[in-house]
Design a protein around this motif. Sequence first.
Motif, short mmCIF file in Angstrom:
data_model
loop_
_atom_site.label_atom_id
_atom_site.label_comp_id
_atom_site.label_asym_id
_atom_site.label_seq_id
_atom_site.Cartn_x
_atom_site.Cartn_y
_atom_site.Cartn_z
N LEU A 101 -5.58 -2.22 2.15
CA LEU A 101 -5.02 -1.54 0.98
C LEU A 101 -5.13 -2.42 -0.25
O LEU A 101 -5.37 -1.94 -1.36
N LYS A 102 -4.95 -3.74 -0.05
CA LYS A 102 -5.01 -4.66 -1.19
C LYS A 102 -6.42 -4.74 -1.77
O LYS A 102 -6.60 -5.18 -2.89
N ARG A 103 -7.42 -4.35 -1.00
CA ARG A 103 -8.79 -4.39 -1.51
C ARG A 103 -9.06 -3.22 -2.44
O ARG A 103 -9.98 -3.23 -3.22
N GLU A 104 -8.23 -2.18 -2.32
CA GLU A 104 -8.39 -1.05 -3.23
C GLU A 104 -7.56 -1.36 -4.47
O GLU A 104 -6.65 -2.18 -4.43
N SER A 105 -7.86 -0.68 -5.57
CA SER A 105 -7.04 -0.93 -6.75
C SER A 105 -5.81 -0.03 -6.70
O SER A 105 -5.74 1.00 -7.36
N ARG A 106 -4.85 -0.46 -5.89
CA ARG A 106 -3.61 0.29 -5.76
C ARG A 106 -2.48 -0.54 -6.33
O ARG A 106 -2.56 -1.77 -6.34
N ASP A 107 -1.43 0.11 -6.77
CA ASP A 107 -0.31 -0.68 -7.25
C ASP A 107 0.55 -1.11 -6.06
O ASP A 107 0.44 -0.57 -4.97
N LYS A 108 1.36 -2.13 -6.31
CA LYS A 108 2.09 -2.79 -5.24
C LYS A 108 3.02 -1.82 -4.50
O LYS A 108 3.12 -1.87 -3.27
N ALA A 109 3.67 -0.96 -5.26
CA ALA A 109 4.64 -0.06 -4.63
C ALA A 109 3.97 0.88 -3.65
O ALA A 109 4.51 1.15 -2.56
N SER A 110 2.79 1.37 -4.00
CA SER A 110 2.15 2.32 -3.11
C SER A 110 1.61 1.61 -1.86
O SER A 110 1.58 2.18 -0.77
N ILE A 111 1.21 0.35 -2.03
CA ILE A 111 0.80 -0.41 -0.84
C ILE A 111 1.98 -0.58 0.09
O ILE A 111 1.89 -0.34 1.29
N GLU A 112 3.11 -0.97 -0.48
CA GLU A 112 4.29 -1.19 0.33
C GLU A 112 4.69 0.08 1.08
O GLU A 112 4.99 0.05 2.27
N ALA A 113 4.66 1.18 0.34
CA ALA A 113 5.06 2.45 0.96
C ALA A 113 4.13 2.80 2.13
O ALA A 113 4.57 3.22 3.20
N ARG A 114 2.85 2.58 1.91
CA ARG A 114 1.87 2.93 2.94
C ARG A 114 2.02 2.03 4.18
O ARG A 114 1.95 2.49 5.31
N VAL A 115 2.24 0.73 3.93
CA VAL A 115 2.41 -0.18 5.06
C VAL A 115 3.65 0.20 5.87
O VAL A 115 3.60 0.26 7.11
N GLU A 116 4.73 0.50 5.17
CA GLU A 116 5.95 0.89 5.88
C GLU A 116 5.71 2.14 6.71
O GLU A 116 6.17 2.26 7.84
N GLU A 117 4.96 3.06 6.12
CA GLU A 117 4.67 4.31 6.83
C GLU A 117 3.87 4.03 8.12
O GLU A 117 4.16 4.58 9.18
#
Lengths: 452, 272
Positions: free
Chosen positions: A114-130
């Motif tokens: 996810l970090k390799r995509e240009s995503r913001d931190k909050a959306s990465i966190e949400a996705r990892v938690e999911e």
Amino acid sequence: MAASVFAPWTDPDQKPLIEFRNVTKRFGDFTAINDLSLKIYEREFFALLGPSGCGKTTMMRMLAGFETPTQGNILLGGQVIDDVPPNKRAVNMMFQSYALFPHLSIWDNIAFGLKRESRDKASIEARVEEMLRLTRLTKFALRKPHQISGGQRQRVALARSLAKAPKLLLLDEPLGALDKKLREETQFELMDIQEKTGTTFVIVTHDQEEAMTVASRVAVMDEGRLVQVSTPDVIYEAPNSVYVAGFIGDVNLIKGTASARTTATVEEPEAPTQPAENTPSAAQQERTPRPNSYGEWLHDTLLSPILGKRVEAPKPKQLPAPTPEETATAKAAEAPDIPEGGLSLKWADGEPDLIAVNGDPALDGKEVTLALRPEKFSISKTKPTGVANAVKGKVIDIGYLGNISTYHVELPGGLMVKSQVTNTRRIARRDITWEDTVWLSFTATAGVVLPE
Amino acid sequence: MRRFSWFNATSLTLGFAFLYLPMIILVIYSFNESRLVTVWAGFSTKWYGELIQNEEFLGAAWVTAKVAFFSSCLATVLGTMAAYVIVRAGRFKGRTLFSGMIYAPLVMPEVITGLSLLLLFIGIGLDRGILTVVLAHTTFAMCYVSVVVSSRLVSFDRSLEEAALDLGCSPFEAFRLVTLPIIAPAVISGWLLAFTLSLDDLVIASFTTGPGATTLPIKVFSAVRLGVSPEINALSTLMIAIVTVGVITASLVSKRAAVQQARDERAAERAE
Ligand SMILES: Nc1ncnc2c1ncn2[C@@H]1O[C@H](COP(=O)(O)OP(=O)(O)O)[C@@H](O)[C@H]1O
Ligand SMILES: [Mg+2]
């Protein structure tokens, strides 16, 4: 119901998600994949099944982008992807060895893509938690891969490869390292996740049971070729070759010479015995419930004051001797209801031919193999009537597996076959034992006739 | 367990005595009160005090430190790259020749390495000084680094890099984010090895050095020709200490990671 069954491969208008077009892959002189064409559709759970070294991993690696086809093309969503590097493909792979990054925590492993995509931190966190929740790993988020068990590592690898929501997920023998019980649990978990996420899965396995359990379709491979691609039940019930039949499950192979059937060949090998006129047939005698002598004595001495006098069981009615016409109809009724057509198989000298109405008459005169699953046999001590095929044999061995028993039976000519019986009663078929002569019978559609 | 025979015990003792007795004597005499090296006159640390005030030695030490630092860093980068190519590139034309050539300087007499570097520097008109010593040290230290790093890379699971690519890394990102952190212990011990090699090199340095770039070993060597002083004993003792610390750290760095990992894995198996 039939309309809602998931079967995009039967619909010619459906666009495949993946298409192999005459793909050949060579490593030097060695041909790992040989002119292979295949379509895989969206939301499928597609299994590649085959012995070690048949090219399964090579196919996956070509899909992931680690190998390029020597000839032919691979298309993803209608686009040729041969020149797209792995990091630019909407395909993720779960590696055979899991390939978790040992220096990163579980959380960072899952977030890596996810970090390799240009995503913001909050959306990465949400996705990892999911993802952690989906794979039940929330508790272990901060651990390193070597601090968790094998089954958990496998789930991390799955979560990591699913996190980017790929169009296609490749799983290379994902459950190989797990023990049997954990593997079965995980298979159902995988199916569940596949259904929830709607991702297309391609799974590699050399475990045929696993392929049958999880897959919507199975491709059986041999030496870089597809031997058969079909749904698990078709693969099991109607394999297209001896190779496939032998690869999936237990099978009895009876070799012989085929001849196309005409109606005239439908003939009971032995004339049914005429029932004796005054006595009920043996079968009838068995079927009528009647007290034995002990019961009669009990009734006469103790129970007659309460229950009254014992009524003699009525003598079976004596019918007039059957007319020739009646005998003929009776014979026809008793003779099995075998549809016309198909093949009969000469398999041993002095034995009646075996009938397979689903055999292809074009195989007339050829050497063929009749493939029969062990559970298609019925086993009995007396000669069954009203069946298409019955062969006599001797019980050599009995394997009791709890839920089922397997009888190893030697047929005339020395062929060993297996017959499987479900043990529904507690003491199953105690009457059949070693060295017994038994009859194995099966219907005219039970087997599959395969060309040599 | 095997019996500890007299023969084994004797050869072990002799071997270690042979290796370490001279150094032990040197360390002991560095604490000698007397100026005469061969006469023990009581314990003292005064030579260390004098050493600190000796401008020449301090200057040489500073040069040596700079040379060792820069050459080991350069050697680590180049050596790691060479190791990566040798292990990873698979089969390419001249691979055996290339990998053989990387390791050749390991067995090449230092005099030859030094002389050829000197000729090269003269040939291209490079003024001799700190830079040339750094370059020379880089050249021979990178072989050692590449040996250390490639032995780690051989056992590195390639699918980790492929997983990184699969998750969207470019090849360089995959190296930086996955490969490098994992092989870091080998790279660090390669760096430490290069550093200590540079620290105690005399031959190559004396070929390639120039005015204002006198390294400590050169200084010591020339000072000894005028007679061994307790000051040099003290200096040598310090160098032994630094090298020892470096070597021990290098082996600890790689060993501790392995031990910790094994312990965690056992814990994970138990938790299963
Ligand atoms: N990079 C490679 N170089 C040479 N041969 C290879 C390479 N990769 C795979 N092969 C060969 O291709 C064949 C198929 O391998 P693979 O796809 O890994 O089989 P499977 O996964 O079905 O066990 C094997 O015989 C293997 O030796
Ligand atoms: Mg494989």
